[in-house]
Design an enzyme around this catalytic site. Sequence first.
Site, short mmCIF file in Angstrom:
data_model
loop_
_atom_site.label_atom_id
_atom_site.label_comp_id
_atom_site.label_asym_id
_atom_site.label_seq_id
_atom_site.Cartn_x
_atom_site.Cartn_y
_atom_site.Cartn_z
N GLY A 1 -34.61 -153.17 -2.84
CA GLY A 1 -34.16 -154.52 -3.15
C GLY A 1 -35.07 -155.19 -4.15
CG LEU A 2 -39.83 -155.50 -5.59
CD1 LEU A 2 -39.96 -157.00 -5.51
CD2 LEU A 2 -41.15 -154.85 -5.21
CG ASP B 1 -42.86 -160.62 -0.12
OD1 ASP B 1 -42.65 -161.38 0.84
OD2 ASP B 1 -42.49 -160.85 -1.28
CG ASP C 1 -17.35 -119.83 19.04
OD1 ASP C 1 -16.66 -120.60 18.36
OD2 ASP C 1 -17.41 -119.89 20.28
S1 SF4 Z 1 -14.20 -125.09 20.90
FE1 SF4 Z 1 -15.96 -123.91 21.64
S2 SF4 Z 1 -15.25 -121.81 21.66
FE2 SF4 Z 1 -13.81 -122.94 20.43
S3 SF4 Z 1 -14.57 -122.72 18.34
FE3 SF4 Z 1 -15.43 -124.60 19.11
S4 SF4 Z 1 -17.38 -124.01 19.94
FE4 SF4 Z 1 -16.24 -122.12 19.69
#
Ligand code: SF4
Length: 557
Positions: free
Chosen positions: A413-414, A278, A36
Site C-alpha cells: 500500500g505504501l 508506521d 488414486d
Molecule cells: S473418492 Fe476416494 S477412492 Fe475415489 S478417487 Fe477420490 S480418493 Fe480415490
Amino acid sequence: MQLSVWTYEGPPHVGAMRVATAMSGVHFVLHAPQGDTYADLLFTMIERRDARPPVTYTTFQARDLGGDTAELFQTTLADAYARFSPQALLVGSSCTAELIQDDPGGLARALDLPVPVIPLELHSYQRKENWGAAETFYALVRALAGKSGAPRADARPSCNVLGPTALGFRHRDDVVEVRRLLKSMGVAVNVVAPLGASPADVARLGDADFNVVLYPEIAGTAARWLKKTFGQPIVETVPIGVKATERFIAEVAALAGVDPAPALAAGSRLPWYSRSVDSNYLTGKRVFVFGDATHAVAAARVARDEFGFAVVGLGTYSREQAREVRAAAAEFGLDALITDDSLEVEAAIVAAAPELVLGTQMERHVAKRLRVACAVISSPVHVQDFPARHSPQMGFEGANVLWDTWVHPLMMGLEEHLLGMFREDREFHDGAGASHLGASHAAGSVLLPTGGNRAPIPASRDGTRVSAQRKDEGESAARASNPSFVPTSSGHLLPVGEKGEPAQILWTPDAERELKKIPFFVRGKARRNTEAFAELGGLAEITLETLYDAKAHFGGR
Ligand code: SF4
C-alpha cells in the site's frame, strides 16, 4: 459427498500417506482403484520431493470387481514386501476400496510377513486427512513404541518432538528451529517423529522424559497415549510467535529442570519491528484468520498481541479441533467459523471486510479476487509455500518470518501511496504503464483504477472508458470493503437498492480525471458508490456533477 473445486483436506488415506512419506523404512500398501495414484502428485509436485511416496496401490479396475480383489490385495502386499524390504508395513483402503469390504488387516495377517504389519481403519466417508494422519501415527506408535532399556549415554534431559509430517506447512523448518531452542537449553532430542523417523526410532519413544507436540492435529492422540503408557508429560504450547515461544521455553525448562535464560536470550526482531513501523500499517488493521487449528489460533493471537491488528474473523476446517478454536475465538469476542466449505469462508471474509487475510491457499485465491492483502499461514498450500530457503513459523526465527510475510502484503500500500503522490508526473501518471514494458504499453491503454496485475483496458477513441470491468472483476471484488453492496441470498452482490444486473455506465473524461484525484485506497469505493448512485437515478453517464452529487448523497461514506 460434496463436490468442490477446492478442498481443505483430502480423504484420510492422504493423511496416512503424509505419515508414511515423512518416515523411512515404512511402506504403505493401499487397496485403491486405478486413478488414486493422483495423490503422489501432492508430494512430488507440490512439496517438490525427489522421490515418490512409499506407497503401493492395488489399482484394481472395474473389471476386477467381479473377480477376487482380496487375492489381488495379498499379491500386491507380498510383492511390495519383496521389493521394498520395509521395517514395517501399513495396510489400508481408500474410499472406494472401503466399499468392497475386503479386510486389508486380516488379509495381511494371513500372509504372516516377518515385519510388523499395521492395519489402518480409515473411515473415509466420515473422516478426513488430518484425522487420517493422526490415526496412522497413533497406530504406528501403539504398535511399535516402547522403552529400549539401554542405559542412557547422554545425561541431559530428553524429549521427543512429535507431529511434523510430509506436506505440512513449514514442518521441516519448524523442526530445525525447535531443535535449536531445545539444544540451547541443554535438552536432548530423543526422536523426532514421524518426519525423518524409522520404525526403529518409534520403538525408542518411551526413552524420553517428555513429549513436545508441535501439531496437535497429528500427534495429539499419540502423545496422550504415550503419557498414559509411559508417564511422559506433554508440552502443550506451540511456539508460534514471540510470546508463545517464551511460554514454550518456560514449559520445557520446568519439565526438564533447566535454566530457560540461554534460550530466551536469542529473542526475535518482531517486537521491535512492530513498534518501529508506521502505525498506519499495523495498528488496528482488520485481519481475518482461517486455517488448520494450530496455525489459525496461533496466528490470531500473534496478530492481536504482537502486531496490533484487530482480529475480525477466526476459523478452521479442522473439525476435530473445533472446541479449541471456538474457545480461542471467544477471546476475541468472535464466533468461530468451523467449515470445510470454501464458499462459506469467502462469504465470511466478504462480511468481515478485512484488510489482511491470513489463510490457506484457498483464502489466497479469495483475497486475490477481492484485492485484499493475504499471507498463507497453513496447509493446504501451493508449491510456492515450500520455499528453498529456511522459512520456519516456530521459534524466534519463525517470528521474524511471520513479520516479513504478514507485513509485506500491507506495505504494498505504501508503494501505491507513492504512485498516488506522483500521479501527475510525466513518468508515473496513471496512463504511463509499467516502465519495464516500454512506451508501447502506455499508448491506447489505461490501467485499472485500483491497480493490481490485470491487463490494461483499451481506451475508446474519445478517451472515454466503459466501466465494464465491474462485471469481469466479479462482484466479489466489490464486496471487499464496500458497505453499500449487500450479498443476496444466492450469494451475488448488488448495490444497495438495486434490483437487476448493473448496467454499463459511461464516465466522461473530466469525471474520470476527477476520480483519479481521490486517494487510491478510497478510489475504488468512490467509483462504486458513484456508479450505484447513477444506477439508482437511472443515469447512463457519469459527469463531474454526478460525481459530486454522489459524494453528497453518500455523505463521505
Ligand atoms: S473418492 Fe476416494 S477412492 Fe475415489 S478417487 Fe477420490 S480418493 Fe480415490
